[in-house]
Design a protein around this motif. Sequence first.
Motif, mmCIF file in Angstrom:
data_model
loop_
_atom_site.group_PDB
_atom_site.id
_atom_site.type_symbol
_atom_site.label_atom_id
_atom_site.label_comp_id
_atom_site.label_asym_id
_atom_site.label_seq_id
_atom_site.Cartn_x
_atom_site.Cartn_y
_atom_site.Cartn_z
ATOM 1 N N SER A 1 1.501 -9.061 4.425
ATOM 2 C CA SER A 1 3.122 -9.474 4.632
ATOM 3 C C SER A 1 3.665 -9.863 3.470
ATOM 4 C CB SER A 1 3.605 -10.611 5.484
ATOM 5 O OG SER A 1 2.874 -11.653 4.910
ATOM 6 N N THR A 2 3.005 -10.330 2.519
ATOM 7 C CA THR A 2 3.924 -10.439 0.996
ATOM 8 C C THR A 2 3.346 -8.757 0.402
ATOM 9 O OG1 THR A 2 2.883 -12.810 0.763
ATOM 10 C CG2 THR A 2 3.648 -11.360 -1.402
ATOM 11 N N LEU A 3 2.656 -8.016 0.687
ATOM 12 C CA LEU A 3 2.148 -6.685 -0.712
ATOM 13 C C LEU A 3 3.909 -5.869 0.096
ATOM 14 C CD1 LEU A 3 0.499 -5.536 -2.269
ATOM 15 C CD2 LEU A 3 -0.496 -4.346 0.523
ATOM 16 N N GLN A 4 4.197 -5.532 1.268
ATOM 17 C CA GLN A 4 4.336 -5.116 1.506
ATOM 18 C C GLN A 4 5.809 -5.530 1.579
ATOM 19 O OE1 GLN A 4 4.559 -6.496 6.468
ATOM 20 N NE2 GLN A 4 4.342 -4.180 6.713
ATOM 21 N N GLU B 1 -5.102 0.645 9.665
ATOM 22 C CA GLU B 1 -7.140 1.488 9.435
ATOM 23 C C GLU B 1 -7.431 0.194 8.544
ATOM 24 O OE1 GLU B 1 -7.866 4.052 10.836
ATOM 25 O OE2 GLU B 1 -5.939 4.285 11.631
ATOM 26 N N ILE B 2 -6.694 -0.680 7.380
ATOM 27 C CA ILE B 2 -6.964 -1.742 6.520
ATOM 28 C C ILE B 2 -7.557 -2.831 7.058
ATOM 29 C CG2 ILE B 2 -7.328 -2.188 4.510
ATOM 30 C CD1 ILE B 2 -8.447 0.608 4.305
ATOM 31 N N ILE B 3 -6.183 -3.942 7.135
ATOM 32 C CA ILE B 3 -6.096 -5.011 7.335
ATOM 33 C C ILE B 3 -6.639 -5.401 8.445
ATOM 34 C CG2 ILE B 3 -4.631 -6.948 7.127
ATOM 35 C CD1 ILE B 3 -3.715 -5.590 5.042
ATOM 36 N N GLY B 4 -7.669 -6.612 8.306
ATOM 37 C CA GLY B 4 -8.100 -7.693 9.311
ATOM 38 C C GLY B 4 -7.820 -8.685 9.232
#
Length: 208
Positions: A155-158, A186-189
């Motif tokens: 969320s911070t990267l967004q 596809e990436i975030i766990g």
Amino acid sequence: MLCTNKQKCILPKLREVLIQYTKAAIQTQPPDLLQWSADYFTAVALGDIPPVKQGQERRPWSKWKDLTPELLKVLHQRVGRRLIINADELAHMWKSLNLPKDLFASVINVGYFTEEIEWLKFLALACRPIGVVKTLKILCEVLSGDYDDPRIPFSTLQFLYTYIAEKDGEISASHVRQVLNYLEQEIIGPDGLIKVSDFTQNPQVRLE
């Protein structure tokens, strides 16, 4: 350049100059185009930064070399967990680290900050001249305190990527959404964290 009687001579650099001028004018939308144009070309002729808003206004990284990731980390630690910080307090922190005043003023101007500053936005703009990917990498390092493939909440990267792209002015909102949707799906766990390598070493991810 050779010219015939039926041809008009065009200076080799004229096309590029006019393209950059037009882009800058569209970006800035000056109320007095003639005066702004005079100021613009005067600055260009003198080698100064032209009066251009947001995405087109950039300073060479050489003038930002004192603002190292280590100093940004110190600033972040002093700000603590606050999302908002008073401009005067931040200016005092900046001065205590012997950082150039004109860099602080530049970040304030580009971000249109007033008395209350959103810290993450200020931090993002402080890294801005080195490019989107390197900026996000440094931000991850600063926010996590880790320099070995650091992780931060997705969320911070967004928030940071969307804001940086908006200020950059050359990355479309649709491209930002496409990249973020891919990373989220596809990436975030399950932990909701993203690593630097997820967006720097993945051939499917192109931030710029």
